[in-house]
Scaffold this active site. Structure first.
Site, PDB file in Angstrom:
ATOM      1  N   SER A 155       0.856  -1.190   0.000  1.00 14.79           N
ATOM      2  CA  SER A 155       0.000   0.000   0.000  1.00 14.79           C
ATOM      3  C   SER A 155       0.887   1.233   0.000  1.00 14.79           C
ATOM      4  O   SER A 155       1.685   1.433   0.929  1.00 14.79           O
ATOM      5  CB  SER A 155      -0.884   0.017   1.242  1.00 14.79           C
ATOM      6  N   HIS A 214      -1.141  -1.274  -4.396  1.00 10.46           N
ATOM      7  CA  HIS A 214      -2.432  -0.983  -3.750  1.00 10.46           C
ATOM      8  C   HIS A 214      -2.516   0.518  -3.436  1.00 10.46           C
ATOM      9  O   HIS A 214      -1.633   1.077  -2.788  1.00 10.46           O
ATOM     10  CB  HIS A 214      -2.524  -1.810  -2.472  1.00 10.46           C
ATOM     11  N   ASP A 246      -4.774   3.454  -1.766  1.00 10.25           N
ATOM     12  CA  ASP A 246      -5.844   3.678  -0.782  1.00 10.25           C
ATOM     13  C   ASP A 246      -6.444   5.067  -0.933  1.00 10.25           C
ATOM     14  O   ASP A 246      -5.833   6.065  -0.559  1.00 10.25           O
ATOM     15  CB  ASP A 246      -5.282   3.504   0.634  1.00 10.25           C
ATOM     16  N   MET A 269      -9.119   7.714   0.227  1.00 13.16           N
ATOM     17  CA  MET A 269      -9.927   8.033   1.415  1.00 13.16           C
ATOM     18  C   MET A 269     -10.510   9.434   1.288  1.00 13.16           C
ATOM     19  O   MET A 269      -9.857  10.333   0.768  1.00 13.16           O
ATOM     20  CB  MET A 269      -9.049   7.963   2.664  1.00 13.16           C
ATOM     21  N   HIS A 305      -8.375   0.962  -3.997  1.00 14.73           N
ATOM     22  CA  HIS A 305      -9.297   0.680  -2.892  1.00 14.73           C
ATOM     23  C   HIS A 305     -10.003   1.972  -2.516  1.00 14.73           C
ATOM     24  O   HIS A 305      -9.406   2.867  -1.920  1.00 14.73           O
ATOM     25  CB  HIS A 305      -8.458   0.132  -1.726  1.00 14.73           C
ATOM     26  N   MET A 333     -12.238   4.020  -0.323  1.00 19.92           N
ATOM     27  CA  MET A 333     -12.882   4.157   0.993  1.00 19.92           C
ATOM     28  C   MET A 333     -13.611   5.494   0.973  1.00 19.92           C
ATOM     29  O   MET A 333     -13.217   6.453   1.648  1.00 19.92           O
ATOM     30  CB  MET A 333     -11.814   4.084   2.092  1.00 19.92           C
ATOM     31  N   MET A 367     -11.262  -6.593   5.317  1.00 19.59           N
ATOM     32  CA  MET A 367     -10.527  -5.603   6.109  1.00 19.59           C
ATOM     33  C   MET A 367     -10.181  -6.221   7.458  1.00 19.59           C
ATOM     34  O   MET A 367     -11.072  -6.592   8.225  1.00 19.59           O
ATOM     35  CB  MET A 367     -11.357  -4.336   6.322  1.00 19.59           C
ATOM     36  N   ASP A 371      -6.519  -6.854   3.924  1.00 24.57           N
ATOM     37  CA  ASP A 371      -6.008  -5.485   4.013  1.00 24.57           C
ATOM     38  C   ASP A 371      -5.996  -5.020   5.466  1.00 24.57           C
ATOM     39  O   ASP A 371      -7.057  -4.820   6.060  1.00 24.57           O
ATOM     40  CB  ASP A 371      -6.886  -4.558   3.158  1.00 24.57           C
TER      41      ASP A 371
HETATM   42  C1  DX5 Z   1      -6.335   0.875   5.686  1.00 23.21           C
HETATM   43  C2  DX5 Z   1      -5.829   0.704   4.265  1.00 23.21           C
HETATM   44  C3  DX5 Z   1      -4.706  -0.255   4.165  1.00 23.21           C
HETATM   45  C4  DX5 Z   1      -3.493   0.156   4.931  1.00 23.21           C
HETATM   46  C5  DX5 Z   1      -2.671  -1.044   5.265  1.00 23.21           C
HETATM   47  O1  DX5 Z   1      -7.416   1.732   5.681  1.00 23.21           O
HETATM   48  O2  DX5 Z   1      -6.867   0.253   3.429  1.00 23.21           O
HETATM   49  O3  DX5 Z   1      -4.392  -0.560   2.822  1.00 23.21           O
HETATM   50  O4  DX5 Z   1      -2.707   1.082   4.282  1.00 23.21           O
HETATM   51  O5  DX5 Z   1      -1.622  -0.628   6.063  1.00 23.21           O
HETATM   52  P1  DX5 Z   1      -0.864  -1.597   7.047  1.00 23.21           P
HETATM   53  O6  DX5 Z   1      -0.310  -2.719   6.236  1.00 23.21           O
HETATM   54  O7  DX5 Z   1       0.205  -0.730   7.625  1.00 23.21           O
HETATM   55  O8  DX5 Z   1      -1.868  -2.068   8.054  1.00 23.21           O
HETATM   56 ZN    ZN Z   2      -6.448  -0.605   1.371  1.00 22.95          ZN
END
Ligand code: DX5
Ligand code: ZN
Length: 227
Positions: free
Chosen positions: A12, A37, A39, A41, A70, A72, A141, A177
């Site tokens: 990520s 990956h 993320d 948000m 991903h 969110m 998750m 994840d």
């Molecule tokens: C959390 C994200 C993950 C996160 C994982 O909201 O979707 O992808 O970055 O990070 P680690 O591996 O540090 O838990």
């Molecule tokens: Zn993620």
């Protein structure tokens, strides 16, 4: 994108140097990752803000493997085309982000991407039942979404087992994840997961000037998962 159930490591970039995404992606790919990956948000569905479509489009040329986006965010449907045009290979949306997740999965495939369905820790595996023929990936998750570096939630291993049984021989990836490390990777791999997202556990100890630790970290997670 061909389908197989071999272990895939998806770092990520939430844990990368935000001033250096292009080089960071080149480094993790050179060090042996399988997917990248991303993320996204929105500060609303989750309490943190990250990347919009222009950033995702800007990093696309650096990704030679698979760009796994991903989302969110809520609402989500009106942004799907923008992330598809930004070059996502996989777009994952959250079950909890919309009352019409079936429509969302249809929209992702209609935009030409693989459709991923993410489940928060409190959401049961059974919500996937009537979506199995329209998803390419289910993301379990193993932390509450929003931040990297959180502790793995062990109750989710049972969910992975249930999903693996529900999926049967359908070509659906199970992605994990959150909190993936060499200690937790074997637990989810044994339960049936094949795509392991890892942020802090991949990027720790390295940098674009010193990328070798990325490779060591990726190999450690993969070896633990395959053992
Ligand atoms: C959390 C994200 C993950 C996160 C994982 O909201 O979707 O992808 O970055 O990070 P680690 O591996 O540090 O838990
Ligand atoms: Zn993620």
């Amino acid at each position: 994108m061909s389908f197989d159930r071999s272990i895939k490591i998806a770092p990520s970039i939430l844990s990368a140097d935000f001033a250096n995404f292009g080089q960071e992606i080149q480094c993790i790919e050179a060090q042996g990752c399988d997917w990248v990956h991303v993320d996204v948000m929105d500060g609303h569905f989750v309490p943190n803000l990250t990347f919009g479509p222009p950033l995702v489009a800007a990093i696309r040329p650096h990704v030679k493997t698979v760009m796994d986006v991903h989302l969110m965010i809520s609402p989500v449907d009106q942004y799907i085309d923008a992330y598809a045009q930004a070059g996502a290979d996989v777009i994952t949306a959250h079950y909890e982000a919309t009352p019409h997740i079936h429509r969302t999965m249809q929209a992702i495939r209609a935009a030409g991407c693989k459709a991923g369905l993410a489940l928060n820790p409190a959401t049961p595996a059974e919500v996937c039942e009537y979506l199995l023929d329209m998803v390419d990936l289910i993301c379990v998750m193993t932390v509450n979404p929003g931040f990297g570096g959180q502790k793995f939630i062990h109750s989710q291993i049972d969910k992975v087992k249930r999903l693996r049984a529900m999926i049967g021989d359908r070509p659906i990836h199970i992605e994990i994840d959150g909190g993936v490390t060499p200690e937790t990777a074997p637990l989810v791999a044994a339960a049936g997961a094949d795509v392991l997202v890892a942020g802090s556990a991949v990027f720790k100890g390295g940098s674009v000037q010193k990328p070798a630790p990325y490779g060591e970290n990726i190999r450690a997670i993969r070896a633990a998962a395959q053992a």
